[in-house]
Design a protein around this motif. Structure first.
Motif, PDB file in Angstrom:
ATOM      1  N   VAL A 169       0.866  -1.191   0.000  1.00 49.36           N
ATOM      2  CA  VAL A 169       0.000   0.000   0.000  1.00 49.36           C
ATOM      3  C   VAL A 169       0.898   1.235   0.000  1.00 49.36           C
ATOM      4  N   VAL A 170       0.661   2.136  -0.954  1.00 48.88           N
ATOM      5  CA  VAL A 170       1.465   3.365  -1.047  1.00 48.88           C
ATOM      6  C   VAL A 170       0.565   4.573  -0.816  1.00 48.88           C
ATOM      7  N   LEU A 171       0.940   5.402   0.138  1.00 47.14           N
ATOM      8  CA  LEU A 171       0.284   6.702   0.318  1.00 47.14           C
ATOM      9  C   LEU A 171       1.113   7.726  -0.445  1.00 47.14           C
ATOM     10  N   SER A 172       0.521   8.305  -1.500  1.00 50.74           N
ATOM     11  CA  SER A 172       1.264   9.264  -2.319  1.00 50.74           C
ATOM     12  C   SER A 172       0.687  10.665  -2.189  1.00 50.74           C
ATOM     13  N   HIS A 203       6.387  11.382  -0.911  1.00 47.47           N
ATOM     14  CA  HIS A 203       6.041  12.806  -0.980  1.00 47.47           C
ATOM     15  C   HIS A 203       7.313  13.603  -1.250  1.00 47.47           C
ATOM     16  N   PRO A 204       7.171  14.855  -1.670  1.00 48.28           N
ATOM     17  CA  PRO A 204       8.365  15.686  -1.880  1.00 48.28           C
ATOM     18  C   PRO A 204       9.059  15.976  -0.544  1.00 48.28           C
ATOM     19  N   VAL A 205      10.326  16.280  -0.612  1.00 42.81           N
ATOM     20  CA  VAL A 205      11.078  16.694   0.585  1.00 42.81           C
ATOM     21  C   VAL A 205      10.395  17.931   1.171  1.00 42.81           C
ATOM     22  N   GLY A 206      10.238  17.937   2.486  1.00 43.24           N
ATOM     23  CA  GLY A 206       9.591  19.075   3.155  1.00 43.24           C
ATOM     24  C   GLY A 206       8.127  18.816   3.471  1.00 43.24           C
ATOM     25  N   TYR A 221      11.259   9.245  -1.290  1.00 46.45           N
ATOM     26  CA  TYR A 221      11.071  10.558  -1.927  1.00 46.45           C
ATOM     27  C   TYR A 221      10.970  10.447  -3.452  1.00 46.45           C
ATOM     28  N   ASN A 222      11.161   9.220  -3.981  1.00 50.70           N
ATOM     29  CA  ASN A 222      11.032   8.972  -5.419  1.00 50.70           C
ATOM     30  C   ASN A 222       9.686   8.276  -5.660  1.00 50.70           C
ATOM     31  N   GLN A 223       8.725   9.032  -6.171  1.00 51.36           N
ATOM     32  CA  GLN A 223       7.360   8.521  -6.318  1.00 51.36           C
ATOM     33  C   GLN A 223       7.311   7.292  -7.237  1.00 51.36           C
ATOM     34  N   GLU A 224       8.041   7.345  -8.344  1.00 44.39           N
ATOM     35  CA  GLU A 224       7.978   6.230  -9.308  1.00 44.39           C
ATOM     36  C   GLU A 224       8.563   4.963  -8.694  1.00 44.39           C
ATOM     37  N   ASN A 225       9.607   5.121  -7.905  1.00 49.34           N
ATOM     38  CA  ASN A 225      10.178   3.967  -7.216  1.00 49.34           C
ATOM     39  C   ASN A 225       9.183   3.379  -6.219  1.00 49.34           C
ATOM     40  N   ALA A 226       8.510   4.259  -5.492  1.00 49.44           N
ATOM     41  CA  ALA A 226       7.532   3.797  -4.493  1.00 49.44           C
ATOM     42  C   ALA A 226       6.382   3.035  -5.149  1.00 49.44           C
ATOM     43  N   PHE A 227       5.997   3.452  -6.345  1.00 48.43           N
ATOM     44  CA  PHE A 227       4.837   2.835  -7.014  1.00 48.43           C
ATOM     45  C   PHE A 227       5.122   1.396  -7.466  1.00 48.43           C
ATOM     46  N   LYS A 228       6.394   1.021  -7.607  1.00 48.78           N
ATOM     47  CA  LYS A 228       6.727  -0.308  -8.154  1.00 48.78           C
ATOM     48  C   LYS A 228       6.097  -1.407  -7.311  1.00 48.78           C
ATOM     49  N   ASP A 229       5.354  -2.309  -7.976  1.00 50.27           N
ATOM     50  CA  ASP A 229       4.743  -3.498  -7.360  1.00 50.27           C
ATOM     51  C   ASP A 229       3.641  -3.168  -6.348  1.00 50.27           C
ATOM     52  N   ALA A 230       3.164  -1.943  -6.320  1.00 49.36           N
ATOM     53  CA  ALA A 230       2.109  -1.588  -5.363  1.00 49.36           C
ATOM     54  C   ALA A 230       0.779  -2.246  -5.746  1.00 49.36           C
ATOM     55  N   ASP A 231       0.018  -2.643  -4.710  1.00 50.10           N
ATOM     56  CA  ASP A 231      -1.318  -3.200  -4.923  1.00 50.10           C
ATOM     57  C   ASP A 231      -2.403  -2.135  -4.738  1.00 50.10           C
ATOM     58  N   TYR A 234      -2.911   5.041  -2.700  1.00 46.63           N
ATOM     59  CA  TYR A 234      -3.841   5.930  -1.982  1.00 46.63           C
ATOM     60  C   TYR A 234      -3.284   7.349  -2.128  1.00 46.63           C
ATOM     61  N   VAL A 235      -4.044   8.212  -2.755  1.00 50.07           N
ATOM     62  CA  VAL A 235      -3.534   9.540  -3.112  1.00 50.07           C
ATOM     63  C   VAL A 235      -4.190  10.618  -2.266  1.00 50.07           C
ATOM     64  N   LYS A 236      -3.387  11.556  -1.815  1.00 51.34           N
ATOM     65  CA  LYS A 236      -3.919  12.676  -1.019  1.00 51.34           C
ATOM     66  C   LYS A 236      -2.914  13.810  -1.055  1.00 51.34           C
ATOM     67  N   ASN A 237      -3.407  15.005  -1.138  1.00 47.84           N
ATOM     68  CA  ASN A 237      -2.543  16.176  -0.917  1.00 47.84           C
ATOM     69  C   ASN A 237      -2.600  16.554   0.553  1.00 47.84           C
ATOM     70  N   TRP A 238      -1.476  17.052   1.064  1.00 48.35           N
ATOM     71  CA  TRP A 238      -1.479  17.697   2.368  1.00 48.35           C
ATOM     72  C   TRP A 238      -0.441  18.804   2.342  1.00 48.35           C
ATOM     73  N   SER A 239      -0.672  19.816   3.170  1.00 54.09           N
ATOM     74  CA  SER A 239       0.294  20.912   3.253  1.00 54.09           C
ATOM     75  C   SER A 239       1.390  20.526   4.241  1.00 54.09           C
ATOM     76  N   SER A 240       2.454  21.325   4.246  1.00 52.89           N
ATOM     77  CA  SER A 240       3.636  20.988   5.048  1.00 52.89           C
ATOM     78  C   SER A 240       3.330  21.048   6.550  1.00 52.89           C
ATOM     79  N   TYR A 241       3.874  20.077   7.273  1.00 54.85           N
ATOM     80  CA  TYR A 241       3.803  20.097   8.753  1.00 54.85           C
ATOM     81  C   TYR A 241       4.952  20.939   9.300  1.00 54.85           C
TER      82      TYR A 241
END
Ligand code: CP
Length: 314
Positions: A169-172, A203-206, A221-231, A234-241
Motif C-alpha cells: 500500500v502506497v500513500l502518495s 512525498h516531496p522533501v519538506g 522521496y522517489n514517487q515512481e520507485n515507491a509505485f513499483k509493485d504496489a497493490d 492511496y492519493v492525497k494532498n497535504w500541506s507541510s507540517y
C-alpha cells in the motif's frame, strides 16, 4: 465505546472490518437500535460524503438526525478559559456543548485545521472542548488532525479488494492549488500501522507528516520507485507540517497512467473530493482500477458501525 475521536478507539480492527462487511450485506439488520435516539451533526466546514453517509448510517439504525452548518448559522464560539468575551465571539463552548447535549443523544462534529497555528490545530481545540463539556458521546467527522471515519472506510475497502494477505500500500502526496490539512493522511498512516501491509509513504522533501504519527513508516522521496509493485495507490494532498500550511504546486507528482503502469495493477484510492487533472488524470480515476466510488459507498458502513457501537454501549 464512549467517543470515536481517533482510530485508537477501535479495540479490534479485524473484528470491526468483519462486522462492517456483514453490515454492508444487511444494512437494516439493526433498524430499531436507534429508535427514539437523536444524533446531531455539527459542521464547521463543507462536506458531501461525511454528511450524507453519516446521516444515512443513522437512519439505517432508526435514529433521528439533526444537522447544523455551524459556520455562518451558529453563534461564533469562544474556547478560552476565563476570556472576557467583549470581542467577536458570542457564545462559549461550555454552554454550547451542554445545550446540544439536551437535544441529542450522540453528537458528531467536523472542524478542520485552520492551518494558521500548528500548536493550536494539533491541540484539537474544537473537538476536545466539545468532548470536555458535552455529556453525550462525540464522533469525529474530521477534526484538525484526523479523519478516523475515513480511515476506517479505507481499511474496510482495502480488506474488500486485497488479493494477498499482505498487500503493498502506497500513500502518495499529489499536487493541489490550495493548502489542505494533514488529517486524512494522518489517520490513514495510523490505520496502515494497524494493518498487515507493506506500507510506504511517498512525498516531496519538506512534506513529511508529523513524526509522532509516521514513526517507523518508510518514506520514499522517489514517487515512481515507491509505485513499483504496489497493490493499492492511496492519493492525497497535504500541506507541510514543518513549514506549517505551506503548499507546493509541483505537477510532476500528479498521478498519471504511466505511473500506475509501474504498479502491480494497483487499485487507485482517494477519499474525495478530488481535482481531476491536477491531482489525478481522468484516465486513472475513470479506469477499472479506480475504486473511489466504492470507497465512498463504504463511508456509510464505517459510520454505521461506529454509531452501532456507541448505541450498544449507552
Ligand atoms: N472524504 C470526505 O470526508 O468527503 P467530504 O469532505 O465530502 O465529507
Amino acid at each position: 465505546m464512549e467517543n470515536y475521536f481517533s482510530i485508537q478507539d477501535i479495540d479490534s480492527l479485524s473484528n470491526w472490518i468483519d462486522e462492517a462487511t456483514a453490515m454492508k450485506k444487511k444494512p437494516l439488520a439493526n433498524k430499531t437500535l436507534g429508535i427514539d435516539k437523536t444524533i446531531g451533526l455539527l459542521f464547521f466546514n463543507p462536506s458531501l460524503r461525511t454528511r450524507l453517509s453519516t446521516q444515512k448510517a443513522a437512519l439505517n439504525l432508526g435514529m433521528n438526525v439533526i444537522v447544523m452548518n455551524f459556520t455562518g448559522e451558529g453563534w461564533s464560539l469562544e474556547y478560552g478559559d476565563g476570556t472576557i468575551m467583549d470581542q467577536g465571539n458570542s457564545e462559549h463552548v461550555k454552554e454550547a456543548a451542554q445545550v446540544v447535549s439536551q437535544y441529542c443523544d450522540v453528537l458528531a462534529i467536523r472542524a478542520f485545521a485552520k492551518l494558521e497555528n500548528r500548536e493550536e490545530d494539533y491541540s484539537e481545540k474544537v473537538l476536545k472542548n466539545f468532548i470536555k463539556y458535552t455529556t453525550i458521546p462525540v464522533v469525529n467527522m474530521e477534526s484538525a488532525t484526523g479523519h478516523p471515519l475515513q480511515a476506517l472506510t479505507d481499511a474496510i475497502t482495502i480488506a474488500e479488494y486485497r488479493k494477498t494477505d499482505k498487500p503493498k500500500v502506497v500513500l502518495s502526496w499529489a499536487p493541489h492549488p490550495k493548502a489542505l490539512p494533514q488529517a486524512v493522511a494522518n489517520s490513514f498512516v495510523e490505520m496502515m500501522q494497524r494493518t498487515d501491509a507493506h506500507f510506504v509513504i511517498t512525498h516531496p522533501v519538506g512534506f513529511e507528516l508529523a513524526s509522532q504519527i509516521t514513526k517507523e513508516v518508510p518514506i520514499d522521496y522517489n514517487q515512481e520507485n515507491a509505485f513499483k509493485d504496489a497493490d493499492f495507490i492511496y492519493v492525497k494532498n497535504w500541506s507541510s507540517y514543518a513549514d506549517y500550511g505551506k503548499t507546493l504546486e509541483d505537477n510532476s507528482w500528479r498521478i498519471t497512467d504511466e505511473k500506475m503502469k509501474l504498479t502491480n495493477n494497483a487499485k487507485f484510492m482517494h477519499c474525495l473530493p478530488v481535482r481531476r487533472n491536477v491531482v489525478v488524470d481522468d484516465i486513472v480515476i475513470d479506469s477499472e482500477n479506480s475504486i473511489v466510488i466504492e470507497q465512498a459507498n463504504n463511508r456509510t458502513y464505517a459510520a454505521q458501525l461506529v454509531l452501532k457501537k456507541i448505541l450498544e454501549s449507552k
